[in-house]
Design an enzyme around this catalytic site. Sequence first.
Site, PDB file in Angstrom:
ATOM      1  N   HIS A 232       0.825  -1.213   0.000  1.00 27.62           N
ATOM      2  CA  HIS A 232       0.000   0.000   0.000  1.00 27.62           C
ATOM      3  C   HIS A 232       0.861   1.267   0.000  1.00 27.62           C
ATOM      4  O   HIS A 232       0.446   2.307   0.513  1.00 27.62           O
ATOM      5  CB  HIS A 232      -0.968  -0.002   1.201  1.00 27.62           C
TER       6      HIS A 232
ATOM      7  N   CYS B 254       3.200  18.873  -9.654  1.00 21.85           N
ATOM      8  CA  CYS B 254       4.433  18.680 -10.435  1.00 21.85           C
ATOM      9  C   CYS B 254       5.071  17.316 -10.201  1.00 21.85           C
ATOM     10  O   CYS B 254       6.059  16.978 -10.827  1.00 21.85           O
ATOM     11  CB  CYS B 254       5.446  19.783 -10.123  1.00 21.85           C
TER      12      CYS B 254
ATOM     13  N   THR C  73      -2.887  -9.047  10.437  1.00 25.22           N
ATOM     14  CA  THR C  73      -3.799  -8.467   9.447  1.00 25.22           C
ATOM     15  C   THR C  73      -5.187  -9.069   9.605  1.00 25.22           C
ATOM     16  O   THR C  73      -5.320 -10.270   9.858  1.00 25.22           O
ATOM     17  CB  THR C  73      -3.305  -8.666   7.990  1.00 25.22           C
TER      18      THR C  73
HETATM   19  P1  OAD Z   1      -6.532  -4.000  10.418  1.00 16.47           P
HETATM   20  O1  OAD Z   1      -6.589  -2.843  11.341  1.00 16.47           O
HETATM   21  O2  OAD Z   1      -7.693  -4.271   9.549  1.00 16.47           O
HETATM   22  O3  OAD Z   1      -6.292  -5.327  11.263  1.00 16.47           O
HETATM   23  C1  OAD Z   1      -5.328  -5.380  12.289  1.00 16.47           C
HETATM   24  C2  OAD Z   1      -5.221  -6.809  12.747  1.00 16.47           C
HETATM   25  O4  OAD Z   1      -4.177  -6.887  13.694  1.00 16.47           O
HETATM   26  C3  OAD Z   1      -6.483  -7.367  13.412  1.00 16.47           C
HETATM   27  O5  OAD Z   1      -6.786  -8.633  12.877  1.00 16.47           O
HETATM   28  C4  OAD Z   1      -6.080  -7.468  14.898  1.00 16.47           C
HETATM   29  O6  OAD Z   1      -6.706  -8.571  15.554  1.00 16.47           O
HETATM   30  C5  OAD Z   1      -4.585  -7.679  14.785  1.00 16.47           C
HETATM   31  N1  OAD Z   1      -3.786  -7.240  15.958  1.00 16.47           N
HETATM   32  C6  OAD Z   1      -4.054  -6.277  16.871  1.00 16.47           C
HETATM   33  N2  OAD Z   1      -3.043  -6.161  17.755  1.00 16.47           N
HETATM   34  C7  OAD Z   1      -2.103  -7.068  17.386  1.00 16.47           C
HETATM   35  C8  OAD Z   1      -0.827  -7.443  17.898  1.00 16.47           C
HETATM   36  N3  OAD Z   1      -0.279  -6.847  18.976  1.00 16.47           N
HETATM   37  N4  OAD Z   1      -0.145  -8.437  17.248  1.00 16.47           N
HETATM   38  C9  OAD Z   1      -0.672  -9.044  16.163  1.00 16.47           C
HETATM   39  N5  OAD Z   1      -1.870  -8.733  15.643  1.00 16.47           N
HETATM   40  C10 OAD Z   1      -2.585  -7.755  16.238  1.00 16.47           C
HETATM   41  O7  OAD Z   1      -5.167  -3.841   9.597  1.00 16.47           O
HETATM   42  P2  OAD Z   1      -4.775  -4.429   8.170  1.00 16.47           P
HETATM   43  O8  OAD Z   1      -5.229  -5.829   8.018  1.00 16.47           O
HETATM   44  O9  OAD Z   1      -3.348  -4.116   7.979  1.00 16.47           O
HETATM   45  O10 OAD Z   1      -5.422   0.100   3.749  1.00 16.47           O
HETATM   46  O11 OAD Z   1      -5.639  -3.499   7.220  1.00 16.47           O
HETATM   47  C11 OAD Z   1      -5.509  -3.648   5.840  1.00 16.47           C
HETATM   48  C12 OAD Z   1      -5.674  -2.330   5.159  1.00 16.47           C
HETATM   49  O12 OAD Z   1      -6.900  -1.720   5.573  1.00 16.47           O
HETATM   50  C13 OAD Z   1      -4.638  -1.300   5.522  1.00 16.47           C
HETATM   51  O13 OAD Z   1      -3.435  -1.429   4.798  1.00 16.47           O
HETATM   52  C14 OAD Z   1      -5.331  -0.014   5.184  1.00 16.47           C
HETATM   53  C15 OAD Z   1      -6.655  -0.318   5.828  1.00 16.47           C
HETATM   54  O14 OAD Z   1      -7.743   0.390   5.407  1.00 16.47           O
HETATM   55  C16 OAD Z   1      -5.494   1.285   3.145  1.00 16.47           C
HETATM   56  O15 OAD Z   1      -5.521   2.315   3.780  1.00 16.47           O
HETATM   57  C17 OAD Z   1      -5.569   1.213   1.649  1.00 16.47           C
END
Ligand code: OAD
Length: 251
Positions: free
Chosen positions: A120, A131, A189
């Site tokens: 991303h 520009c 994720t």
């Molecule tokens: P999310 O915020 O959707 O998910 C975070 C995940 O991390 C969840 O499944 C939590 O359970 C887990 N989590 C929380 N604390 C944790 C820890 N200490 N260790 C391990 N896991 C933990 O984040 P992403 O899956 O990265 O995109 O979200 C995907 C995309 O959605 C992002 O890149 C962004 C967002 O909208 C854009 O902005 C285009």
Amino acid sequence: MEDLIQQAAKDLASCKEAAALTGAGISVESNIPPFRGKGGIWEKFDPMEYAHIDAFMNDPAKVWNALLKDMKAIIDQAKPNAGHLGLARLETLGKLKTVITQNVDGLHQLAGNTDVIEFHGNFAWHFCIACKGRIRTEEMTLSEIPPRCACGGIYRPDCVFFGEMIPAQALWRSRQAAAACDLMLVIGTSAVVQPAALMPVIAKEAGAKVIEINPEPTPLTGEISDYLIQGKAGKTLSAILAELERLLQRP
Ligand code: OAD
């Protein structure tokens, strides 16, 4: 959980080439909030109103004031945690080749991983929408919101907004890495944003083992992943690494 940590260490010891897909959860222990779930950014802000490219183009000052200003302050301060360092150690041990990350915080590179695909984009750079001139985020001042380039154009982060394409090279390389690995770690994720969430599916179809590390189950759990280690990334990866190093030192 102890059994699964041992299992993951064994699986890593016997794999030839692992890849990792990471999300916001791996950076939570670096004090960067996730997007979804408790304390998540999308609890406060509707992503379509603040993280869609049309929202940014319609009212850049609103998006800068609500979201990007704080994001810059948080990312500027953030340091890699035990989760990032664990993945860097896995590369040093010759086990992990590629990290595919949905994060824009640059912490995998700071931790020492050398093959990081930023699915991303990244927040380390901004570019002018007029520009296309680029500036390192740390060199950009926020004396004016939205920040502007010398040409008068508005700066935007080099991240993918909703409604934008995934950078072609990142998508292509991620698919290659997913198809080539024999083990994929899926860490922190929610696996609900496509096409990133497809990478473990590609790995699985190509015969790889898929291991999730997350305090919560995801749509991949029980479907695509072989098992979920239900815990925080830092603590879990540290425990796996300790066990893996013990296994690798055995004669
Ligand atoms: P999310 O915020 O959707 O998910 C975070 C995940 O991390 C969840 O499944 C939590 O359970 C887990 N989590 C929380 N604390 C944790 C820890 N200490 N260790 C391990 N896991 C933990 O984040 P992403 O899956 O990265 O995109 O979200 C995907 C995309 O959605 C992002 O890149 C962004 C967002 O909208 C854009 O902005 C285009």
